[in-house]
Design a protein around this motif. Structure first.
Motif, PDB file in Angstrom:
ATOM      1  N   LYS A 168       0.939  -1.249  -0.256  1.00 51.92           N
ATOM      2  CA  LYS A 168      -0.152   0.204   0.212  1.00 51.92           C
ATOM      3  C   LYS A 168       1.040   1.369  -0.183  1.00 51.92           C
ATOM      4  O   LYS A 168       1.838   1.570   0.995  1.00 51.92           O
ATOM      5  CB  LYS A 168      -0.905   0.124   1.087  1.00 51.92           C
TER       6      LYS A 168
ATOM      7  N   HIS B 235     -14.065  -8.902   1.671  1.00 49.91           N
ATOM      8  CA  HIS B 235     -14.643  -9.177   1.009  1.00 49.91           C
ATOM      9  C   HIS B 235     -16.171  -7.652   1.304  1.00 49.91           C
ATOM     10  O   HIS B 235     -16.741  -8.585   1.526  1.00 49.91           O
ATOM     11  CB  HIS B 235     -14.904  -9.983  -0.046  1.00 49.91           C
TER      12      HIS B 235
ATOM     13  N   ALA C  85     -16.015  -0.769   5.971  1.00 55.53           N
ATOM     14  CA  ALA C  85     -14.573  -0.842   5.130  1.00 55.53           C
ATOM     15  C   ALA C  85     -13.808  -0.683   6.823  1.00 55.53           C
ATOM     16  O   ALA C  85     -12.871  -1.064   6.935  1.00 55.53           O
ATOM     17  CB  ALA C  85     -14.639   0.250   4.567  1.00 55.53           C
TER      18      ALA C  85
ATOM     19  N   GLU D  75     -10.777  -2.979   8.595  1.00 49.16           N
ATOM     20  CA  GLU D  75      -9.759  -3.090   9.094  1.00 49.16           C
ATOM     21  C   GLU D  75      -9.238  -3.345  10.652  1.00 49.16           C
ATOM     22  O   GLU D  75      -8.621  -4.165  11.076  1.00 49.16           O
ATOM     23  CB  GLU D  75      -9.563  -1.093   8.951  1.00 49.16           C
TER      24      GLU D  75
ATOM     25  N   VAL E 187      -8.526  -5.390   1.386  1.00 50.10           N
ATOM     26  CA  VAL E 187      -9.736  -5.556   1.315  1.00 50.10           C
ATOM     27  C   VAL E 187     -10.622  -5.349  -0.304  1.00 50.10           C
ATOM     28  O   VAL E 187     -10.033  -4.418  -0.666  1.00 50.10           O
ATOM     29  CB  VAL E 187     -11.085  -4.739   2.147  1.00 50.10           C
TER      30      VAL E 187
ATOM     31  N   LEU F 183     -13.137  -4.401  -3.336  1.00 50.87           N
ATOM     32  CA  LEU F 183     -13.960  -3.389  -3.096  1.00 50.87           C
ATOM     33  C   LEU F 183     -14.575  -3.351  -4.376  1.00 50.87           C
ATOM     34  O   LEU F 183     -14.248  -3.449  -5.529  1.00 50.87           O
ATOM     35  CB  LEU F 183     -13.291  -1.641  -3.405  1.00 50.87           C
TER      36      LEU F 183
ATOM     37  N   ALA G  19     -14.869   4.967  -3.783  1.00 50.15           N
ATOM     38  CA  ALA G  19     -13.551   3.617  -3.615  1.00 50.15           C
ATOM     39  C   ALA G  19     -12.395   4.445  -3.790  1.00 50.15           C
ATOM     40  O   ALA G  19     -11.443   3.918  -2.587  1.00 50.15           O
ATOM     41  CB  ALA G  19     -13.356   3.127  -4.670  1.00 50.15           C
TER      42      ALA G  19
ATOM     43  N   VAL H 246     -11.954   5.696   0.255  1.00 52.60           N
ATOM     44  CA  VAL H 246     -11.930   4.262   1.128  1.00 52.60           C
ATOM     45  C   VAL H 246     -10.895   4.039   1.394  1.00 52.60           C
ATOM     46  O   VAL H 246     -10.009   3.449   2.659  1.00 52.60           O
ATOM     47  CB  VAL H 246     -12.920   3.634   0.619  1.00 52.60           C
ATOM     48  N   THR H 247     -10.258   3.854  -0.106  1.00 53.51           N
ATOM     49  CA  THR H 247      -8.824   3.599  -0.159  1.00 53.51           C
ATOM     50  C   THR H 247      -7.887   4.856   0.632  1.00 53.51           C
ATOM     51  O   THR H 247      -6.257   4.256   1.134  1.00 53.51           O
ATOM     52  CB  THR H 247      -8.222   3.361  -1.528  1.00 53.51           C
TER      53      THR H 247
ATOM     54  N   THR I  39      -6.768  -1.852  -0.489  1.00 52.76           N
ATOM     55  CA  THR I  39      -8.369  -2.003  -1.290  1.00 52.76           C
ATOM     56  C   THR I  39      -7.576  -2.370  -2.392  1.00 52.76           C
ATOM     57  O   THR I  39      -6.783  -2.123  -3.751  1.00 52.76           O
ATOM     58  CB  THR I  39      -9.005  -0.496  -1.389  1.00 52.76           C
TER      59      THR I  39
ATOM     60  N   GLY J  24      -9.506  -3.488  -5.812  1.00 53.44           N
ATOM     61  CA  GLY J  24     -10.402  -3.067  -7.307  1.00 53.44           C
ATOM     62  C   GLY J  24     -11.353  -4.202  -7.949  1.00 53.44           C
ATOM     63  O   GLY J  24     -10.449  -4.840  -8.164  1.00 53.44           O
TER      64      GLY J  24
ATOM     65  N   CYS K 162      -8.153   2.730  -6.650  1.00 57.59           N
ATOM     66  CA  CYS K 162      -7.352   1.201  -5.708  1.00 57.59           C
ATOM     67  C   CYS K 162      -6.242   1.378  -4.995  1.00 57.59           C
ATOM     68  O   CYS K 162      -5.316   1.607  -6.568  1.00 57.59           O
ATOM     69  CB  CYS K 162      -8.186   0.087  -6.141  1.00 57.59           C
TER      70      CYS K 162
END
Length: 276
Positions: free
Chosen positions: A19, A142, A172, A176, A183, A185, A193, A196-197, A204, A206, A213
């Motif tokens: 990430k 998921h 979400a 976490e 996860v 999405l 999205a 969330v990311t 994430t 996608g 993502c």
């Protein structure tokens, strides 16, 4: 090397660490030959319960069994040496509670060599995710469109629009906090999205979400053009191997009927040729 003895080069912590570093690449696989093709190119390979629709002709993922996942998971494991293998928990194998989920997740990992499991659900699955992670089972969550819940979602609809955004954000955050290392999405509006990311510290992944993502996953038979029963909007066809395969099969059938195949070079003489 047996499925249970296979050592993957990448693990859950490796995926989590990507990430903010670079995009994470993933595809589904259900067979050894396909796993071998993608091993060098993917960070993780998902043995998805989509196998029920793609290879077994089911109308949804709901009929997929533990035995099917074990069979295909072990096959994929034999084809991987670099990519991490994540395996889906099928419908009915974890929803009853944490203890049931642990028994089935442990079986999947022990009998296939998978390095992590994936399960669907957000807030309602947080306790189960936490239970598994504390007992040594890495979990990929998921959320968004969860195909095992299509009967309650009303079909394969985009999730998180308008008033649906807040519950998805809550899902979400819950997965976490429960300890999921990543996860998925699925079929989530791009703006949501991206939000969330930005908010989560875990990657994430996608599928029908956003290029923003941390990674992407597609069903390999979709992107190669093998599965043509329907084509979701989020699928890009990188090849049309299904039509090409049908053309090859038709040519073979025509040659067999015309007795053009096998030709002499495909048959054997009465006596073995002399060695030089």
């Amino acid at each position: 090397m047996s499925a249970t003895a296979r050592k993957t080069a990448l693990n859950a912590e490796d995926i989590r660490a990507l990430k903010g570093d670079r995009p994470i690449v993933s595809l589904t696989a259900y067979t050894t030959p396909m796993a071998r093709l993608m091993d060098e190119h993917c960070d993780f390979v998902l043995v998805g319960d989509s196998v029920g629709m793609v290879l077994h002709g089911l109308s949804s993922t709901l009929g997929v069994t533990m035995e099917m996942m074990v069979l295909h998971g072990a096959a994929v494991s034999r084809g991987l040496s670099h990519a991490m293998m994540v395996i889906d928990m099928p419908f009915g194998s974890y929803e009853e509670g944490p203890a049931q989920a642990f028994r089935n997740a442990a079986r999947l990992m022990a009998e296939t060599g998978a390095a992590a499991v994936k399960l669907e659900g957000g807030v309602e699955m947080a306790e189960t995710i936490r239970f598994l992670v504390k007992r040594g089972i890495p979990v990929m969550a998921h959320i968004g469109l969860t195909p095992q819940s299509i009967n309650t979602l009303g079909g394969y609809k985009v999730q998180g629009r308008a008033e649906g955004a807040a519950p998805l954000l809550a899902d979400a955050r819950a997965v976490e906090e429960a300890g999921a290392f990543a996860v998925v999405l699925e079929k989530v509006p791009a703006t949501l999205a991206d939000q969330v990311t930005a908010e989560l510290s875990i990657p994430t992944i996608g599928i029908g979400a956003s290029a923003g993502c941390d990674g992407q996953v597609l069903v390999v038979d979709d992107m190669l053009g093998f599965f043509t029963a329907f084509k979701p909007k989020f699928v890009k066809r990188y090849a049309e191997l299904g039509p090409a395969a049908e053309e090859a099969i038709a040519e073979y059938a025509a040659e067999v009927r015309a007795r053009a195949f096998p030709a002499p070079e495909h048959t054997f003489a009465d006596h073995a040729p002399k060695k030089d």
